[in-house]
Design a protein around this motif. Sequence first.
Motif, PDB file in Angstrom:
ATOM      1  N   LEU A  64       0.823  -1.211   0.000  1.00  0.00           N
ATOM      2  CA  LEU A  64       0.000   0.000   0.000  1.00  0.00           C
ATOM      3  C   LEU A  64       0.856   1.260   0.000  1.00  0.00           C
ATOM      4  N   VAL A  65       2.025   1.212   0.647  1.00  0.00           N
ATOM      5  CA  VAL A  65       2.918   2.378   0.626  1.00  0.00           C
ATOM      6  C   VAL A  65       3.392   2.649  -0.794  1.00  0.00           C
ATOM      7  N   GLU A  66       3.714   1.594  -1.550  1.00  0.00           N
ATOM      8  CA  GLU A  66       4.132   1.784  -2.942  1.00  0.00           C
ATOM      9  C   GLU A  66       3.016   2.355  -3.800  1.00  0.00           C
ATOM     10  N   LEU A  79      -0.157  -5.380  -5.247  1.00  0.00           N
ATOM     11  CA  LEU A  79       0.205  -4.874  -6.575  1.00  0.00           C
ATOM     12  C   LEU A  79      -0.735  -5.432  -7.642  1.00  0.00           C
ATOM     13  N   ARG A  80      -1.092  -6.714  -7.540  1.00  0.00           N
ATOM     14  CA  ARG A  80      -2.020  -7.291  -8.515  1.00  0.00           C
ATOM     15  C   ARG A  80      -3.367  -6.591  -8.460  1.00  0.00           C
ATOM     16  N   ALA A  81      -3.846  -6.287  -7.222  1.00  0.00           N
ATOM     17  CA  ALA A  81      -5.138  -5.615  -7.094  1.00  0.00           C
ATOM     18  C   ALA A  81      -5.121  -4.234  -7.727  1.00  0.00           C
ATOM     19  N   ALA A 137       7.551  -2.498  -7.126  1.00  0.00           N
ATOM     20  CA  ALA A 137       6.708  -2.366  -8.317  1.00  0.00           C
ATOM     21  C   ALA A 137       7.522  -1.756  -9.467  1.00  0.00           C
ATOM     22  N   TYR A 138       7.380  -2.346 -10.646  1.00  0.00           N
ATOM     23  CA  TYR A 138       8.051  -1.835 -11.849  1.00  0.00           C
ATOM     24  C   TYR A 138       7.021  -1.109 -12.698  1.00  0.00           C
ATOM     25  N   LEU A 139       7.270   0.185 -12.950  1.00  0.00           N
ATOM     26  CA  LEU A 139       6.377   1.012 -13.755  1.00  0.00           C
ATOM     27  C   LEU A 139       7.020   1.199 -15.124  1.00  0.00           C
TER      28      LEU A 139
END
Length: 742
Positions: free
Chosen positions: A89-91, A210-212, A288-290
């Motif tokens: 959630l922080v990410e 991250l999936r959500a 997480a990779y953006l």
Amino acid sequence: MPIHPGMVEDLSAGVRDLYADAEARLLGIVARQLAAGLEAPGWAAAKLRDVQPLRRAAQGVVDALGSAVQLEVFDVVAEAYNTGAQAGLVELGALSDVDRRRIAESTPATRAVDRIAHETVELVTQTHRGILRGVEDGYRQVISEVSATPVLGIDTRRQATQRALERFADRGLRTFVDRSGRAWSMTAYGEMAVRTAVGRAAVEAHGDKLRAAGLSLVIVSNAPHECPLCRPYEGEVLALDGPDGARTVEAEHATEDDRTVRVHVAGSLDEARRHGFQHPNCRHSVAAYLPGVTRRPVEHSTDPDGYEATQKQRAIERGIRKWKNRAAAATTPEGKRAAEARVRAWQKKQRDHLAAHPELIRKRVREQPGAGNLPTTAPAPPSRSVQAARVRAGDEHTLPELTDEQLADAYGSRHLDDRDLRRIEAEADRRDEQQLLDRVRPAGRLSEDLSQFSDDELARAYAHLPDADMLRVMAEMDRRDLDASLPGARRDLIGMSDEQLAARARNADEAELAALAAEADRRQLLAATFPAGRLVEDLSAVADDVLGWAIRYATRPGEAERIADELDRRYPPAPLPEAAGAHTVEGQLADRAALDEALAPAGDPDDWGALALDVDPYAGMSATERWIAEREEAAESARAAYTRAQIREMYREYVWAQLLAAEEATNGYLLNRAARAAGVDPASLFTGPAHVAYARASEDLIRWWQDHPRTTLAEYTEQITGVRSEAAETARKSRTDRQNRL
């Protein structure tokens, strides 16, 4: 925030401590079992016969370990999952509050935690079946090695036992062999399994968030102390889902619409973990990779020396644990001192290593194998002697910790002096008193029914009660005193508790049983009519005879009136005739005659009403004067139909009626201006000398007196008795003179 298993690995410390403590206890049990009777002939045969006691003692340790591990695993897995979820959630902090709330609520945290925790518990507890076998095998192996040593003439039995136990402690309880053929000690395997589980829970929770949010790619961090297993994945992009193998994918740009970028994916996260990535002690994290925004590291930092230093620190920790295990398994004081010296040497080596590598952190929990109070196999001394010793050596906190049976054993041991016996008696009295208070005040509130307690019990509890409860106890004692004063009452039964009545009934004759039954009925009726010491709210269901019986117990204000009102409701009295009025002598006499007729055959109110007078007319007289006054009063009563006291009481009633009538006729203007200013009591105008009354009366009152003559006590007495008196004549003359002057 990036997540890696090392962020939550400390959560496994509790499980490690549980296994280390259990292992130390088991080693100690074996050591004590072997040390008992070491020099006796036939030692080996005797020790082999002791396998069953050894197995029972070990089974108790293993059972306690299983229960504790299950609770601990569920707690740490849940905490690790929450840590990973918070990191995810922080990410996603740039999202709106609505999206963050949707993501937080959409991930199935409870199901994931239960699944991982159940798998971990099953994984670690399946090794428990081998713990008992490992303890028994090690025990038999030590006996076998020791039995062979004296035959070869190499060593004494005690020395051989110590050396065999040291080898056993060094090996540890290797109760699990993995698919690679490696034998794990119970502590190492339990810690490894739980560390893997909490790391997996944290990483899985991070990926779920991250999936959500619609993200499917993560990037591996650059760690300086990488190992050969993790080095191929440093700085690489991995897919949260999808097939294994490296590939290039077209991904939508993270910030620009209608734009895609090519991303090289080294494989899936599950594939990397199967190849050793994020192993225990791994410090590589995933974030997480953006696409189009996240930049890969240009250079990969390497520090092989740092990795080697970390591995050396782990080796030193194992050395410290090894010699602490040897100290726990020592059978001789010399062996224990030697093992403790080696522990200190390894600890010094640890301090030197950390000084050479300040980037490393010392974790003392890794150096603790755990310890515990170990049971002895020696015959236990008699319980009486043990408890007597505890009493003699204990302080003021010792006796409250002993059970009643232990106190009884100590008291009957004959090993205590008078002082210790008095201490036990005082403690027994304290417990009896506390038990009594628990019965009298269950849950801190006074019992609803106090009739079940004896006089002695209530007296003993009285000093420990608050004021409100004291009043209830006093009321209960008053009721008992009232019952005891009745004809045929048994004070000895009234003061007994329910238990004492029951005990007395067991050996009572027929007459005594009848008395006991009557007392039990009284208590039952009292509890039903006066619950919690108060009259029951609804009296409509109470029988007439019970109401008549209960009125003597109505000690609280208003209770007797309530009973009387209920009886009046059931049996309403006949309406009284209308009063003729007390403002005239004739009406007053008529009212008294009607009242006498209504109360017939009751006695004259003047006979019993005088009992309520608080003033003694003969107060202050000597015995002789009192005797003379009483005789004169009797003689006067014989000459007239009414006594002086009766006439005075009737006169007060007559004056009060005149005052009310005059006040109504004059609208309250009874005094003239000067009398009102002086604060004169209007009631004083209707008694006393006429000249004073006329001087203070208003004009309205004087005119009212012309139609309703003002009557003095002498005139009233003359009208009542019919005997003319000089005082009455003087009063009439004075009143006539005052009226003629107007």
